[in-house]
Motif scaffolding. Structure first.
Motif, short mmCIF file in Angstrom:
data_model
loop_
_atom_site.label_atom_id
_atom_site.label_comp_id
_atom_site.label_asym_id
_atom_site.label_seq_id
_atom_site.Cartn_x
_atom_site.Cartn_y
_atom_site.Cartn_z
N ASN A 83 4.68 -13.32 9.19
CA ASN A 83 3.48 -13.86 9.84
C ASN A 83 3.78 -14.82 10.99
O ASN A 83 3.05 -15.79 11.20
CB ASN A 83 2.58 -14.59 8.82
CG ASN A 83 2.11 -13.65 7.73
OD1 ASN A 83 1.86 -12.46 7.98
ND2 ASN A 83 2.00 -14.16 6.53
N VAL A 84 4.84 -14.55 11.71
CA VAL A 84 5.20 -15.44 12.80
C VAL A 84 4.37 -15.08 14.05
O VAL A 84 4.04 -13.92 14.28
CB VAL A 84 6.73 -15.34 13.08
CG1 VAL A 84 7.11 -14.10 13.82
CG2 VAL A 84 7.23 -16.58 13.79
N GLN A 111 15.24 -6.65 13.82
CA GLN A 111 15.38 -6.06 12.48
C GLN A 111 14.33 -6.59 11.50
O GLN A 111 13.95 -5.88 10.57
CB GLN A 111 16.77 -6.36 11.91
CG GLN A 111 17.85 -5.50 12.54
CD GLN A 111 19.23 -5.87 12.02
OE1 GLN A 111 19.38 -6.67 11.10
NE2 GLN A 111 20.26 -5.30 12.63
N ASN A 112 13.90 -7.82 11.71
CA ASN A 112 12.98 -8.44 10.75
C ASN A 112 11.53 -8.43 11.20
O ASN A 112 10.68 -9.03 10.56
CB ASN A 112 13.43 -9.88 10.46
CG ASN A 112 14.67 -9.92 9.60
OD1 ASN A 112 14.60 -9.77 8.39
ND2 ASN A 112 15.82 -10.07 10.23
N SER A 113 11.26 -7.78 12.31
CA SER A 113 9.88 -7.76 12.80
C SER A 113 9.46 -6.35 13.21
O SER A 113 8.66 -6.20 14.13
CB SER A 113 9.71 -8.74 13.95
OG SER A 113 10.54 -8.37 15.03
N VAL A 114 9.99 -5.35 12.50
CA VAL A 114 9.67 -3.97 12.81
C VAL A 114 8.16 -3.76 12.64
O VAL A 114 7.56 -4.20 11.67
CB VAL A 114 10.45 -3.01 11.87
CG1 VAL A 114 10.03 -1.56 12.09
CG2 VAL A 114 11.94 -3.17 12.10
N GLY A 115 7.56 -3.17 13.67
CA GLY A 115 6.12 -2.89 13.60
C GLY A 115 5.24 -4.04 14.05
O GLY A 115 4.03 -3.91 14.15
N GLN A 116 5.85 -5.23 14.30
CA GLN A 116 5.07 -6.37 14.80
C GLN A 116 5.40 -6.54 16.28
O GLN A 116 6.52 -6.30 16.70
CB GLN A 116 5.50 -7.67 14.11
CG GLN A 116 5.16 -7.77 12.65
CD GLN A 116 5.88 -8.96 12.03
OE1 GLN A 116 6.98 -8.84 11.51
NE2 GLN A 116 5.26 -10.13 12.11
N LYS A 117 4.42 -6.98 17.03
CA LYS A 117 4.71 -7.26 18.43
C LYS A 117 4.58 -8.77 18.63
O LYS A 117 3.51 -9.30 18.84
CB LYS A 117 3.73 -6.50 19.34
CG LYS A 117 4.22 -6.41 20.77
CD LYS A 117 3.73 -5.15 21.48
CE LYS A 117 3.99 -5.18 22.97
NZ LYS A 117 5.32 -5.68 23.34
#
Ligand code: GDP
Ligand code: MG
Length: 181
Positions: A83-84, A111-117
């Motif tokens: 949720n960053v 690697q830790n935010s796949v699918g988030q922009k």
């Protein structure tokens, strides 16, 4: 009815970069308004908060000041990126290795935010230490700008120590205040 206090939204910002670049000083400056008189090495993650006025709505700006130690990081890293709302990648303008080091931090983020922009910002700290007579041993603004462009980031240079916090590219705001988060 819900009080305005409990409706206050949190804006979570992750502060990333090599050890010694000034993440703790910078987050302290942003939340306490001044350069800390002394800092201790960060272990794991520290949180600093301050209210942030965005077009009249008061948000809670929550800065996650992280440290790079392997043994802490591995187990925590997923929480960092959860949720960053924005990530600040910090380097030291007088220490080029901290600039080259960003590649691995950017990879960790990917690697830790796949699918988030997630909006990401490149931040060259310790601008007060820049020697105007030479570019040797320093990260130039041109170099940083082209890196930022290649990675789709905004770019700022800052000093946790000396005001003002300057914006280098992107649009100009109304003045200094716009950049003091
Ligand atoms: P961190 O490991 O990234 O959290 O780095 P720190 O915030 O602990 O700072 C590391 C060192 O750099 C400390 O000695 C700070 O006093 C110094 N420092 C941090 N930011 C600045 C800055 O903007 N200007 C100068 N001159 N020194 C800074
Ligand atoms: Mg620290």
């Amino acid at each position: 009815s819900v009080s305005s206090q409990s409706r206050c939204r949190t804006f979570k910002v992750l502060v990333i970069g090599d050890s010694g670049v000034g993440k703790t000083c910078l987050t302290h400056r942003l939340c306490a308004g001044q350069f800390p008189s002394r800092v201790e090495a960060t272990i794991g993650v520290d949180f600093r908060e301050r209210p942030l006025d965005v077009d009249g709505e008061i948000l809670k700006l929550q800065l996650w000041d992280t440290a790079g130690q392997e043994r802490f990081r591995k187990s925590m890293v997923q929480h960092y990126y959860r949720n960053v709302h924005a990530v600040l990648f910090i380097y030291d303008v007088t220490y080029p290795a901290s600039f080259s080091g960003l590649v691995s931090w950017i990879e960790e983020c990917r690697q830790n935010s796949v699918g988030q922009k997630i909006p990401r910002f490149l931040v060259g700290n310790k601008s007060d230490l820049r020697d105007p007579r030479t570019t040797e041993g320093q990260v130039s603004q041109a170099q940083a700008m082209s890196f930022a462009k290649a990675h789709g980031m905004m770019f700022f240079e800052t000093s946790a120590k000396n005001p003002p916090i300057k914006r280098v590219n992107g649009q100009r705001g109304d003045g200094e205040d716009s950049y003091q988060l």
